[in-house]
Write a protein that holds these residues in place. Structure first.
Motif, PDB file in Angstrom:
ATOM      1  N   TYR A  48      28.966 -19.158  43.454  1.00 16.52           N
ATOM      2  CA  TYR A  48      28.905 -20.136  44.874  1.00 16.52           C
ATOM      3  C   TYR A  48      29.431 -21.126  44.554  1.00 16.52           C
ATOM      4  CZ  TYR A  48      28.469 -15.473  47.709  1.00 16.52           C
ATOM      5  OH  TYR A  48      27.422 -14.312  48.076  1.00 16.52           O
ATOM      6  N   ALA A  49      28.512 -21.850  43.970  1.00 17.53           N
ATOM      7  CA  ALA A  49      29.170 -23.097  44.130  1.00 17.53           C
ATOM      8  C   ALA A  49      30.364 -23.391  43.182  1.00 17.53           C
ATOM      9  CB  ALA A  49      28.227 -23.612  43.160  1.00 17.53           C
ATOM     10  N   GLY A  50      30.689 -22.627  41.894  1.00 23.49           N
ATOM     11  CA  GLY A  50      32.338 -22.422  41.250  1.00 23.49           C
ATOM     12  C   GLY A  50      33.096 -22.272  42.213  1.00 23.49           C
ATOM     13  N   LEU A  51      32.951 -21.031  43.424  1.00 24.88           N
ATOM     14  CA  LEU A  51      33.620 -20.646  44.812  1.00 24.88           C
ATOM     15  C   LEU A  51      33.770 -21.912  45.474  1.00 24.88           C
ATOM     16  CD1 LEU A  51      35.685 -18.626  45.483  1.00 24.88           C
ATOM     17  CD2 LEU A  51      33.794 -17.649  47.189  1.00 24.88           C
ATOM     18  N   GLN A  52      32.757 -22.522  46.014  1.00 25.39           N
ATOM     19  CA  GLN A  52      33.417 -23.636  46.338  1.00 25.39           C
ATOM     20  C   GLN A  52      33.674 -24.982  45.990  1.00 25.39           C
ATOM     21  OE1 GLN A  52      30.914 -24.527  50.158  1.00 25.39           O
ATOM     22  NE2 GLN A  52      33.072 -25.627  49.490  1.00 25.39           N
ATOM     23  N   ILE A  53      34.218 -24.986  44.929  1.00 30.04           N
ATOM     24  CA  ILE A  53      34.419 -26.186  43.995  1.00 30.04           C
ATOM     25  C   ILE A  53      35.657 -25.886  43.822  1.00 30.04           C
ATOM     26  CG2 ILE A  53      34.907 -26.934  41.745  1.00 30.04           C
ATOM     27  CD1 ILE A  53      31.759 -27.079  41.424  1.00 30.04           C
ATOM     28  N   ILE A  54      36.499 -24.689  44.182  1.00 25.41           N
ATOM     29  CA  ILE A  54      37.835 -24.373  44.161  1.00 25.41           C
ATOM     30  C   ILE A  54      38.001 -24.168  45.288  1.00 25.41           C
ATOM     31  CG2 ILE A  54      38.875 -21.863  43.826  1.00 25.41           C
ATOM     32  CD1 ILE A  54      37.231 -20.950  41.275  1.00 25.41           C
ATOM     33  N   PHE A  55      37.580 -23.852  46.408  1.00 21.78           N
ATOM     34  CA  PHE A  55      37.508 -24.213  47.500  1.00 21.78           C
ATOM     35  C   PHE A  55      37.909 -25.761  47.850  1.00 21.78           C
ATOM     36  CE2 PHE A  55      36.912 -20.119  50.405  1.00 21.78           C
ATOM     37  CZ  PHE A  55      37.246 -19.245  49.876  1.00 21.78           C
ATOM     38  N   TYR A  56      36.799 -26.903  47.311  1.00 25.65           N
ATOM     39  CA  TYR A  56      38.057 -28.559  47.531  1.00 25.65           C
ATOM     40  C   TYR A  56      38.662 -28.292  46.752  1.00 25.65           C
ATOM     41  CZ  TYR A  56      32.622 -29.021  49.729  1.00 25.65           C
ATOM     42  OH  TYR A  56      31.865 -28.427  50.181  1.00 25.65           O
ATOM     43  N   ALA A  57      38.957 -28.302  45.818  1.00 28.70           N
ATOM     44  CA  ALA A  57      40.017 -27.975  45.204  1.00 28.70           C
ATOM     45  C   ALA A  57      40.761 -28.134  45.211  1.00 28.70           C
ATOM     46  CB  ALA A  57      40.523 -27.013  43.979  1.00 28.70           C
ATOM     47  N   TRP A  58      41.511 -26.493  45.972  1.00 24.42           N
ATOM     48  CA  TRP A  58      42.763 -25.543  47.129  1.00 24.42           C
ATOM     49  C   TRP A  58      42.752 -26.952  47.894  1.00 24.42           C
ATOM     50  CZ3 TRP A  58      47.067 -23.819  46.458  1.00 24.42           C
ATOM     51  CH2 TRP A  58      47.732 -22.941  47.298  1.00 24.42           C
ATOM     52  N   ASP A  59      41.721 -27.178  48.681  1.00 28.22           N
ATOM     53  CA  ASP A  59      42.121 -28.319  50.289  1.00 28.22           C
ATOM     54  C   ASP A  59      42.978 -30.016  49.318  1.00 28.22           C
ATOM     55  OD1 ASP A  59      40.978 -26.704  51.976  1.00 28.22           O
ATOM     56  OD2 ASP A  59      39.190 -27.555  51.314  1.00 28.22           O
ATOM     57  N   VAL A  60      42.113 -30.279  48.580  1.00 25.68           N
ATOM     58  CA  VAL A  60      43.020 -31.702  47.965  1.00 25.68           C
ATOM     59  C   VAL A  60      43.905 -31.211  47.888  1.00 25.68           C
ATOM     60  CG1 VAL A  60      43.286 -33.320  45.948  1.00 25.68           C
ATOM     61  CG2 VAL A  60      40.508 -32.311  47.222  1.00 25.68           C
ATOM     62  N   ILE A  61      44.215 -30.380  46.833  1.00 31.65           N
ATOM     63  CA  ILE A  61      46.450 -30.001  46.447  1.00 31.65           C
ATOM     64  C   ILE A  61      46.636 -29.565  48.015  1.00 31.65           C
ATOM     65  CG2 ILE A  61      47.429 -28.576  45.729  1.00 31.65           C
ATOM     66  CD1 ILE A  61      45.344 -27.332  43.655  1.00 31.65           C
ATOM     67  N   LYS A  62      46.124 -29.270  48.577  1.00 33.83           N
ATOM     68  CA  LYS A  62      47.344 -29.089  50.308  1.00 33.83           C
ATOM     69  C   LYS A  62      47.293 -30.442  51.289  1.00 33.83           C
ATOM     70  CE  LYS A  62      44.635 -25.701  52.138  1.00 33.83           C
ATOM     71  NZ  LYS A  62      44.659 -24.763  53.333  1.00 33.83           N
ATOM     72  N   SER A  63      46.462 -30.902  50.979  1.00 36.96           N
ATOM     73  CA  SER A  63      46.224 -31.955  51.646  1.00 36.96           C
ATOM     74  C   SER A  63      46.963 -33.682  51.371  1.00 36.96           C
ATOM     75  CB  SER A  63      45.194 -32.506  52.648  1.00 36.96           C
ATOM     76  OG  SER A  63      44.330 -32.995  51.331  1.00 36.96           O
ATOM     77  N   CYS A  64      46.629 -33.265  49.467  1.00 40.17           N
ATOM     78  CA  CYS A  64      46.840 -34.501  49.075  1.00 40.17           C
ATOM     79  C   CYS A  64      46.200 -35.630  49.258  1.00 40.17           C
ATOM     80  CB  CYS A  64      48.229 -34.561  48.971  1.00 40.17           C
ATOM     81  SG  CYS A  64      49.925 -33.458  48.057  1.00 40.17           S
ATOM     82  N   SER A  65      44.985 -34.853  49.691  1.00 34.58           N
ATOM     83  CA  SER A  65      44.056 -36.178  50.041  1.00 34.58           C
ATOM     84  C   SER A  65      42.712 -35.376  49.465  1.00 34.58           C
ATOM     85  CB  SER A  65      43.730 -36.727  51.556  1.00 34.58           C
ATOM     86  OG  SER A  65      43.272 -37.250  51.836  1.00 34.58           O
ATOM     87  N   PHE A  66      41.596 -37.175  49.487  1.00 37.67           N
ATOM     88  CA  PHE A  66      40.335 -36.622  49.163  1.00 37.67           C
ATOM     89  C   PHE A  66      39.442 -36.788  50.298  1.00 37.67           C
ATOM     90  CE2 PHE A  66      42.327 -37.683  45.143  1.00 37.67           C
ATOM     91  CZ  PHE A  66      41.692 -36.161  43.295  1.00 37.67           C
ATOM     92  N   ASP A  67      39.625 -36.708  51.417  1.00 37.45           N
ATOM     93  CA  ASP A  67      39.412 -36.965  52.942  1.00 37.45           C
ATOM     94  C   ASP A  67      38.774 -35.656  53.107  1.00 37.45           C
ATOM     95  OD1 ASP A  67      38.304 -37.007  55.360  1.00 37.45           O
ATOM     96  OD2 ASP A  67      40.405 -37.313  56.026  1.00 37.45           O
ATOM     97  N   ILE A  68      37.102 -36.259  52.793  1.00 37.22           N
ATOM     98  CA  ILE A  68      36.241 -35.501  52.876  1.00 37.22           C
ATOM     99  C   ILE A  68      36.134 -34.194  54.286  1.00 37.22           C
ATOM    100  CG2 ILE A  68      33.646 -34.531  52.890  1.00 37.22           C
ATOM    101  CD1 ILE A  68      33.761 -36.760  50.587  1.00 37.22           C
ATOM    102  N   SER A  69      36.527 -34.819  55.403  1.00 36.90           N
ATOM    103  CA  SER A  69      36.623 -34.300  56.540  1.00 36.90           C
ATOM    104  C   SER A  69      37.007 -33.273  56.437  1.00 36.90           C
ATOM    105  CB  SER A  69      36.610 -35.362  57.502  1.00 36.90           C
ATOM    106  OG  SER A  69      38.037 -36.017  57.724  1.00 36.90           O
ATOM    107  N   ASN A  70      38.314 -32.801  55.606  1.00 33.29           N
ATOM    108  CA  ASN A  70      39.038 -32.149  55.672  1.00 33.29           C
ATOM    109  C   ASN A  70      39.248 -30.838  55.073  1.00 33.29           C
ATOM    110  OD1 ASN A  70      40.685 -33.476  57.766  1.00 33.29           O
ATOM    111  ND2 ASN A  70      42.374 -34.674  55.592  1.00 33.29           N
ATOM    112  N   TRP A  71      37.938 -30.532  53.920  1.00 35.30           N
ATOM    113  CA  TRP A  71      37.856 -30.062  52.947  1.00 35.30           C
ATOM    114  C   TRP A  71      36.819 -28.654  53.902  1.00 35.30           C
ATOM    115  CZ3 TRP A  71      34.756 -33.295  48.269  1.00 35.30           C
ATOM    116  CH2 TRP A  71      35.967 -33.161  47.911  1.00 35.30           C
ATOM    117  N   SER A  72      37.255 -27.457  53.131  1.00 37.41           N
ATOM    118  CA  SER A  72      36.612 -26.512  53.926  1.00 37.41           C
ATOM    119  C   SER A  72      35.127 -25.612  53.040  1.00 37.41           C
ATOM    120  CB  SER A  72      37.679 -25.106  54.399  1.00 37.41           C
ATOM    121  OG  SER A  72      38.418 -25.513  52.876  1.00 37.41           O
TER     122      SER A  72
END
Length: 220
Positions: A48-72
């Motif tokens: 699950y931690a690996g899946l969470q990292i993938i989700f975070y990476a996808w959020d960064v790619i979509k938003s082109c930002s490292f704003d933690i508040s936008n991470w799912s």
């Protein structure tokens, strides 16, 4: 059955699968029910931690930002703490898919003694691993051709290690390209393609054969 218990069981599916795979492909002492459950929990969290990292990476790619508040965040973290949060079937399926690489990575760490070697390098511990010395010795990469001494029956077996196993009472060994000698005088008796040997604990004497001694029963 309590709904919360059912939720936990479903969430643990990736860890259970990963633990079963690790159990099959690693050399270790026998796991009891507590150890299996603990490893299933750890490997499940790892998936699950690996899946969470993938989700975070996808959020960064979509938003082109490292704003933690936008991470799912995964629903699984809330589902384990509250009965009101539903399980995400998608997350369980994706985590189950990650259980295979998680099991392979954990098995790599176990089989290659990564933590033990690191601890030894840092002079924290000299423990070689979790398995018994019989399995540890036969699992060493330099073990190929061996002499197996059966002194009680006056026999020496020369051959290559195919597989081995051990329980609380017996040690088992399968060899191939086997030549059998009389122990006391090294007289060759016969040869067989394969042989299965079993003895009570500690009744085998196993010696690795240097290349220059191949073909000699007692290394004389």
């Amino acid at each position: 059955m309590n709904q919360f218990v059912v939720t936990l069981i479903i969430i643990l599916i990736p860890g259970i699968i990963a633990a079963v795979i690790c159990d099959k492909i690693t050399v270790h002492s026998k796991w009891n029910a507590f150890k299996f459950g603990l490893y299933a929990l750890i490997l499940g969290l790892f998936a699950y931690a690996g899946l969470q990292i993938i989700f975070y990476a996808w959020d960064v790619i979509k938003s082109c930002s490292f704003d933690i508040s936008n991470w799912s965040h995964l629903n699984v973290w809330s589902s384990t703490l509250s009965e009101t949060h539903k399980i995400s079937a998608k997350e369980v399926v994706f985590a189950t898919m990650l259980s295979l690489p998680a099991a392979f990575f954990a098995s790599f760490l176990i089989n290659y003694k990564v933590f033990n070697k690191l601890a030894k390098m840092l002079k924290i511990s000299s423990k070689y691993g979790d398995e018994n010395l019989y399995s540890y010795y036969l699992n060493a990469k330099e073990i190929d051709w061996v002499y197996v001494r059966d002194i009680e029956n006056n026999l020496t077996y020369q051959g290559r290690v195919e597989s081995y196993a051990e329980n609380d009472h017996m040690q088992e060994l399968v060899m191939y390209d086997v030549t059998v000698f009389r122990y006391e005088d090294s007289v060759q008796l016969y040869s067989v393609p394969t042989i299965y040997l079993t003895k009570e604990m500690g009744r085998f004497i196993i010696e690795a054969i240097p290349k220059e001694l191949l073909g000699e029963a007692n290394g004389d």
